[in-house]
Design a protein around this motif. Structure first.
Motif, PDB file in Angstrom:
ATOM      1  N   ASP A  22       0.858  -1.189   0.000  1.00  0.00           N
ATOM      2  CA  ASP A  22       0.000   0.000   0.000  1.00  0.00           C
ATOM      3  C   ASP A  22       0.900   1.247   0.000  1.00  0.00           C
ATOM      4  O   ASP A  22       1.607   1.519   0.970  1.00  0.00           O
ATOM      5  N   LYS A  23       0.862   1.977  -1.116  1.00  0.00           N
ATOM      6  CA  LYS A  23       1.901   2.978  -1.370  1.00  0.00           C
ATOM      7  C   LYS A  23       1.934   4.100  -0.322  1.00  0.00           C
ATOM      8  O   LYS A  23       3.004   4.548   0.083  1.00  0.00           O
ATOM      9  N   GLY A  24       0.758   4.537   0.101  1.00  0.00           N
ATOM     10  CA  GLY A  24       0.736   5.626   1.080  1.00  0.00           C
ATOM     11  C   GLY A  24       1.397   5.253   2.393  1.00  0.00           C
ATOM     12  O   GLY A  24       1.850   6.122   3.138  1.00  0.00           O
ATOM     13  N   CYS A  98      -0.878  10.184  -3.154  1.00  0.00           N
ATOM     14  CA  CYS A  98      -0.071   9.936  -1.954  1.00  0.00           C
ATOM     15  C   CYS A  98       1.396   9.744  -2.298  1.00  0.00           C
ATOM     16  O   CYS A  98       2.234   9.738  -1.408  1.00  0.00           O
ATOM     17  N   ASP A  99       1.698   9.597  -3.594  1.00  0.00           N
ATOM     18  CA  ASP A  99       3.079   9.279  -3.977  1.00  0.00           C
ATOM     19  C   ASP A  99       3.822  10.478  -4.567  1.00  0.00           C
ATOM     20  O   ASP A  99       4.771  10.329  -5.305  1.00  0.00           O
ATOM     21  N   CYS A 100       3.362  11.695  -4.241  1.00  0.00           N
ATOM     22  CA  CYS A 100       4.054  12.941  -4.621  1.00  0.00           C
ATOM     23  C   CYS A 100       4.470  13.659  -3.334  1.00  0.00           C
ATOM     24  O   CYS A 100       3.752  14.528  -2.837  1.00  0.00           O
ATOM     25  N   VAL A 179       7.657  15.121  -8.511  1.00  0.00           N
ATOM     26  CA  VAL A 179       8.344  13.827  -8.577  1.00  0.00           C
ATOM     27  C   VAL A 179       7.435  12.761  -7.958  1.00  0.00           C
ATOM     28  O   VAL A 179       6.807  12.984  -6.925  1.00  0.00           O
ATOM     29  N   ASN A 180       7.374  11.631  -8.665  1.00  0.00           N
ATOM     30  CA  ASN A 180       6.372  10.610  -8.379  1.00  0.00           C
ATOM     31  C   ASN A 180       7.084   9.322  -7.965  1.00  0.00           C
ATOM     32  O   ASN A 180       7.994   8.878  -8.653  1.00  0.00           O
ATOM     33  N   VAL A 181       6.661   8.753  -6.836  1.00  0.00           N
ATOM     34  CA  VAL A 181       7.357   7.581  -6.288  1.00  0.00           C
ATOM     35  C   VAL A 181       6.496   6.334  -6.506  1.00  0.00           C
ATOM     36  O   VAL A 181       5.594   6.058  -5.729  1.00  0.00           O
ATOM     37  N   ASN A 182       6.775   5.626  -7.574  1.00  0.00           N
ATOM     38  CA  ASN A 182       5.956   4.460  -7.909  1.00  0.00           C
ATOM     39  C   ASN A 182       6.625   3.131  -7.613  1.00  0.00           C
ATOM     40  O   ASN A 182       5.951   2.104  -7.562  1.00  0.00           O
ATOM     41  N   THR A 183       7.947   3.125  -7.452  1.00  0.00           N
ATOM     42  CA  THR A 183       8.694   1.873  -7.300  1.00  0.00           C
ATOM     43  C   THR A 183       9.627   1.968  -6.088  1.00  0.00           C
ATOM     44  O   THR A 183       9.960   3.067  -5.646  1.00  0.00           O
TER      45      THR A 183
HETATM   46 MG   LIG Z   1       2.038   7.425  -9.345  1.00  0.00          MG
END
Ligand SMILES: [Mg+2]
Ligand SMILES: Nc1nc2c(ncn2[C@@H]2O[C@H](COP(=O)(O)OP(=O)(O)OP(=O)(O)O)[C@@H](O)[C@H]2O)c(=O)[nH]1
Length: 198
Positions: A22-24, A98-100, A179-183
């Motif tokens: 869960d990314k957040g 949530c990933d910015c 900037v986006n944190v996907n990985t």
């Molecule tokens: Mg994203």
């Protein structure tokens, strides 16, 4: 503070590129990833809500209203925007993912100013290279329009907002704020950019 604007931090996705974690809630620096966006938006609007579809008891620890998508089919970020509109009573809703974690501190005032100046009902942040489709300011009168769009099986945010008067808001002066944190690899890269102890 913009009182006529509320905000939602979108954390309702499947985070497949994060291995389904869960990314957040993924740790970034000293904190959960979502906390950066929450703090940034809390300084700009009176009300921030969280949109999540899993791990609700963990998201509840942030002490904010929590809303889940109305359907359980992971219909994309717009479903989270619609769900958030049921929890706020402002004229406008700002959404951010949530990933910015490095969002601009003047995001809301710039989005609102441009939307009002151009009589738009939707404003989309643009980083100079591309529109940031999940960083939106949406007039809450469009709630029904979103639900009709989703009910047709449509998902793409850009196709939805193009039906309405919309503006792009130029943030090319601070493009790195998106900037986006996907990985997991991007987590490590962005941790290197965070201020010490943040
Ligand atoms: Mg994203
Ligand atoms: N409410 C809701 N939000 C979503 C949904 N899908 C994606 N999002 C959110 O939209 C934002 C941008 O999406 P992505 O970065 O692709 O996140 P994701 O879909 O969880 O991640 P991937 O599976 O790796 O693409 C994130 O804040 C997600 O939490 C959904 O079905 N419902």
């Amino acid at each position: 503070m913009a009182e006529q604007v509320a905000a939602v931090v979108l954390a309702g996705g499947l985070a497949r590129r994060m291995g389904g974690n869960d990314k957040g809630l993924v740790q970034l620096g000293q904190r959960s990833m979502i906390e950066y966006a929450i703090d940034c938006l809390s300084a700009q609007v009176e009300q921030v809500v969280i949109n999540a579809n899993r791990n609700l008891e963990k998201y509840a620890q942030f002490g904010l209203p929590l809303v889940s998508d109305e359907s359980n089919d992971f219909a994309g970020p717009l479903a989270g925007v619609a769900a958030a509109m049921t929890a706020v009573n402002s004229q406008w809703l700002v959404s951010a993912p949530c990933d910015c974690p490095l969002l601009p501190s003047d995001l809301v005032e710039r989005m609102l100013a441009k939307a009002q100046q151009e009589n738009a009902l939707v404003a989309v942040a643009h980083d100079g290279e591309r529109p940031q489709h999940v960083v939106l300011l949406v007039h809450t009168s469009l709630y029904q329009s979103i639900n009709e769009f989703l009910a047709r099986g449509d998902r793409k945010i850009v196709l939805w907002y193009r039906q309405h008067p919309y503006v792009e808001v130029d943030f090319s002066d601070c493009a790195s704020a998106f900037v986006n944190v996907n990985t997991p690899e991007q987590c490590a890269e962005v941790e290197a950019l965070l201020k010490p102890n943040s």
